[in-house]
Design an enzyme around this catalytic site. Structure first.
Site, PDB file in Angstrom:
ATOM      1  N   ALA A  45      20.777  30.528  53.393  1.00  0.00           N
ATOM      2  CA  ALA A  45      19.754  29.682  52.779  1.00  0.00           C
ATOM      3  C   ALA A  45      18.404  30.215  53.238  1.00  0.00           C
ATOM      4  O   ALA A  45      18.297  30.830  54.305  1.00  0.00           O
ATOM      5  CB  ALA A  45      19.946  28.244  53.220  1.00  0.00           C
TER       6      ALA A  45
ATOM      7  N   GLU B 213      29.176  30.692  52.776  1.00  0.00           N
ATOM      8  CA  GLU B 213      29.651  29.444  52.158  1.00  0.00           C
ATOM      9  C   GLU B 213      29.805  29.601  50.639  1.00  0.00           C
ATOM     10  O   GLU B 213      30.728  29.051  50.040  1.00  0.00           O
ATOM     11  CB  GLU B 213      28.687  28.302  52.505  1.00  0.00           C
ATOM     12  CG  GLU B 213      28.756  27.948  53.990  1.00  0.00           C
ATOM     13  CD  GLU B 213      27.606  27.061  54.461  1.00  0.00           C
ATOM     14  OE1 GLU B 213      26.437  27.456  54.290  1.00  0.00           O
ATOM     15  OE2 GLU B 213      27.879  25.975  54.990  1.00  0.00           O
TER      16      GLU B 213
ATOM     17  N   GLY C 113      24.685  30.258  54.224  1.00  0.00           N
ATOM     18  CA  GLY C 113      24.925  29.834  52.847  1.00  0.00           C
ATOM     19  C   GLY C 113      25.592  30.922  51.998  1.00  0.00           C
ATOM     20  O   GLY C 113      26.268  30.610  51.015  1.00  0.00           O
TER      21      GLY C 113
ATOM     22  N   GLU D  63      24.213  29.531  61.572  1.00  0.00           N
ATOM     23  CA  GLU D  63      23.348  28.336  61.572  1.00  0.00           C
ATOM     24  C   GLU D  63      23.052  27.816  62.973  1.00  0.00           C
ATOM     25  O   GLU D  63      21.946  27.364  63.251  1.00  0.00           O
ATOM     26  CB  GLU D  63      24.004  27.214  60.737  1.00  0.00           C
ATOM     27  CG  GLU D  63      23.975  27.439  59.236  1.00  0.00           C
ATOM     28  CD  GLU D  63      25.159  28.231  58.705  1.00  0.00           C
ATOM     29  OE1 GLU D  63      25.856  28.895  59.507  1.00  0.00           O
ATOM     30  OE2 GLU D  63      25.377  28.185  57.479  1.00  0.00           O
TER      31      GLU D  63
HETATM   32  N1  CO8 Z   1      15.856  33.321  54.582  1.00  0.00           N
HETATM   33  C1  CO8 Z   1      14.626  33.806  54.278  1.00  0.00           C
HETATM   34  N2  CO8 Z   1      14.315  35.105  54.333  1.00  0.00           N
HETATM   35  C2  CO8 Z   1      15.278  35.960  54.755  1.00  0.00           C
HETATM   36  C3  CO8 Z   1      16.567  35.525  55.083  1.00  0.00           C
HETATM   37  C4  CO8 Z   1      16.856  34.137  54.985  1.00  0.00           C
HETATM   38  N3  CO8 Z   1      18.047  33.631  55.242  1.00  0.00           N
HETATM   39  N4  CO8 Z   1      17.292  36.598  55.466  1.00  0.00           N
HETATM   40  C5  CO8 Z   1      16.474  37.658  55.354  1.00  0.00           C
HETATM   41  N5  CO8 Z   1      15.263  37.283  54.928  1.00  0.00           N
HETATM   42  C6  CO8 Z   1      14.088  38.132  54.679  1.00  0.00           C
HETATM   43  C7  CO8 Z   1      13.466  38.609  55.980  1.00  0.00           C
HETATM   44  O1  CO8 Z   1      12.621  37.618  56.511  1.00  0.00           O
HETATM   45  C8  CO8 Z   1      12.723  39.825  55.499  1.00  0.00           C
HETATM   46  O2  CO8 Z   1      11.548  39.427  54.850  1.00  0.00           O
HETATM   47  P1  CO8 Z   1      10.171  40.252  55.084  1.00  0.00           P
HETATM   48  O3  CO8 Z   1      10.466  41.615  54.535  1.00  0.00           O
HETATM   49  O4  CO8 Z   1       9.180  39.482  54.276  1.00  0.00           O
HETATM   50  O5  CO8 Z   1       9.926  40.245  56.543  1.00  0.00           O
HETATM   51  C9  CO8 Z   1      13.640  40.408  54.442  1.00  0.00           C
HETATM   52  O6  CO8 Z   1      14.499  39.335  54.042  1.00  0.00           O
HETATM   53  C10 CO8 Z   1      14.514  41.533  54.933  1.00  0.00           C
HETATM   54  O7  CO8 Z   1      15.192  41.088  56.077  1.00  0.00           O
HETATM   55  P2  CO8 Z   1      15.166  41.867  57.495  1.00  0.00           P
HETATM   56  O8  CO8 Z   1      13.937  42.681  57.611  1.00  0.00           O
HETATM   57  O9  CO8 Z   1      15.404  40.851  58.566  1.00  0.00           O
HETATM   58  O10 CO8 Z   1      16.431  42.828  57.304  1.00  0.00           O
HETATM   59  P3  CO8 Z   1      17.359  43.416  58.456  1.00  0.00           P
HETATM   60  O11 CO8 Z   1      18.249  44.389  57.784  1.00  0.00           O
HETATM   61  O12 CO8 Z   1      16.546  43.855  59.623  1.00  0.00           O
HETATM   62  O13 CO8 Z   1      18.237  42.159  58.968  1.00  0.00           O
HETATM   63  C11 CO8 Z   1      19.652  40.217  58.671  1.00  0.00           C
HETATM   64  C12 CO8 Z   1      19.151  41.579  58.098  1.00  0.00           C
HETATM   65  C13 CO8 Z   1      20.447  40.464  59.952  1.00  0.00           C
HETATM   66  C14 CO8 Z   1      20.531  39.597  57.617  1.00  0.00           C
HETATM   67  C15 CO8 Z   1      18.417  39.323  59.007  1.00  0.00           C
HETATM   68  O14 CO8 Z   1      17.557  39.301  57.871  1.00  0.00           O
HETATM   69  C16 CO8 Z   1      18.779  37.903  59.322  1.00  0.00           C
HETATM   70  O15 CO8 Z   1      19.213  37.604  60.429  1.00  0.00           O
HETATM   71  N6  CO8 Z   1      18.603  36.974  58.343  1.00  0.00           N
HETATM   72  C17 CO8 Z   1      18.882  35.577  58.532  1.00  0.00           C
HETATM   73  C18 CO8 Z   1      20.377  35.323  58.504  1.00  0.00           C
HETATM   74  C19 CO8 Z   1      20.681  33.861  58.736  1.00  0.00           C
HETATM   75  O16 CO8 Z   1      20.426  33.316  59.791  1.00  0.00           O
HETATM   76  N7  CO8 Z   1      21.263  33.216  57.712  1.00  0.00           N
HETATM   77  C20 CO8 Z   1      21.641  31.832  57.795  1.00  0.00           C
HETATM   78  C21 CO8 Z   1      20.539  30.972  57.301  1.00  0.00           C
HETATM   79  S1  CO8 Z   1      20.886  29.278  57.576  1.00  0.00           S
HETATM   80  C22 CO8 Z   1      21.887  28.829  56.297  1.00  0.00           C
HETATM   81  O17 CO8 Z   1      22.273  29.616  55.468  1.00  0.00           O
HETATM   82  C23 CO8 Z   1      22.274  27.386  56.294  1.00  0.00           C
HETATM   83  C24 CO8 Z   1      22.929  26.969  55.002  1.00  0.00           C
HETATM   84  C25 CO8 Z   1      22.944  25.477  54.933  1.00  0.00           C
HETATM   85  C26 CO8 Z   1      21.578  24.963  54.750  1.00  0.00           C
HETATM   86  C27 CO8 Z   1      21.529  23.478  54.647  1.00  0.00           C
HETATM   87  C28 CO8 Z   1      20.128  23.057  54.311  1.00  0.00           C
HETATM   88  C29 CO8 Z   1      19.921  21.649  54.452  1.00  0.00           C
END
Ligand code: CO8
Length: 259
Positions: free
Chosen positions: A65, A113, A110, A133
């Protein structure tokens, strides 16, 4: 079908949805989820598509998400957002057609999921899966605490969710989260070949198979067997049952009509 955040392509009777927001690794915000919901609503109403593949553009399937959108949410907004995504994912699960997740890279939070709501999960060998998460101070909110244990068992699901770790495709396959792991360049071919095979088979019986399995795993065995018995009997009201069995008896290739 035209969407702001998705690409849609049809090959034969296979619909291919590509989540197309690669700059943020296809992170799910309410607009992306609304497009996914609309795509599945439309697919549920057409006989032109009998199997669906869902994948992501670029190096991610879905990296979760959208954390930026979530970071300032109040509990009521978070609840509404979870509700919308849960409703959409449930539509995928209840769609009376097979849905294959072709996991081309990160499937986190997400994203994992979303894949769990699909029937079959095929991943490229460089994919990474997990439920991170907890590292953000939240629980999974799009069904992960419920579907992950149903797919891989409670012990492994607790490990995934409690550690927030990232797992390789090989590890995910070993615990039963993935059906198949393939080379990245083969992913779409393998998914399409499986989808095409399914699309050529009797679609009414196919939908009953999906319903019987999905409903059956939620109930006790006797109730599940009743569900199977009823759906099995209903197959005998279809033209494809007559065609399938008739073709076998007459030693010819069956021509299914999806009726
Ligand atoms: N949300 C927003 N932006 C994201 C997300 C995300 N989940 N994942 C990546 N991005 C963005 C980064 O911020 C980055 O943006 P920018 O270029 O503007 O800085 C761009 O995508 C590229 O990402 P990275 O530079 O970080 O790429 P890497 O290859 O270095 O890393 C990763 C890749 C490991 C996947 C890293 O991006 C990461 O850790 N992302 C987050 C993963 C995460 O924690 N996902 C779980 C999110 S929580 C969730 O899904 C809960 C679901 C239920 C929600 C319920 C709501 C009520």
């Amino acid at each position: 079908m035209n969407f702001e955040n998705l690409l849609f392509e049809q090959k034969g009777k296979v619909g291919i949805i590509t989540i197309n927001n690669p700059k943020s690794l296809n992170a799910l915000n309410p607009r992306v989820v609304a497009d996914i919901e609309s795509a599945f609503d439309q697919i549920s109403k057409t006989d032109e598509i009998s199997v669906v593949i869902i994948t992501g553009a670029g190096k991610a399937f879905v990296a979760g998400a959208d954390i930026v959108t979530m970071s300032t949410m109040y509990p009521t907004e978070a609840r509404k957002w979870a509700e919308e995504a849960m409703r959409t994912f449930r539509k995928i699960e209840l769609l009376e057609k097979p849905v294959i997740a072709a996991i081309n890279g990160f499937a986190l939070g997400g994203g994992c999921e979303l894949a769990l709501a699909c029937d079959i999960r095929i991943a490229s060998d460089n994919a990474k899966l997990g439920q991170p998460e907890i590292t953000l101070g939240i629980t999974p909110g799009f069904g992960g605490t419920q579907r992950l244990p149903r797919v891989i068992g409670a012990a492994k699901a607790k490990e995934f969710i409690f550690t927030g770790g990232m797992y390789t495709a090989e590890e995910a396959e070993k615990v039963g989260l993935l059906n198949k792991v393939v080379k990245p360049e083969e992913l779409m071919d393998v998914a399409l070949s499986m989808a095409t095979r399914m699309s050529e088979l009797p679609s009414v019986a196919m939908s009953y198979c999906k319903t019987a399995i999905n409903r059956g795993i939620e109930v006790d065995l006797d109730t599940g067997l009743e569900i199977e018995k009823d759906l099995f009997a209903l197959c005998f009201a279809t033209e494809d049952q007559k065609e399938g069995m008739g073709a076998f008896v007459q030693k010819r290739k069956a021509e299914f009509k999806g009726k």
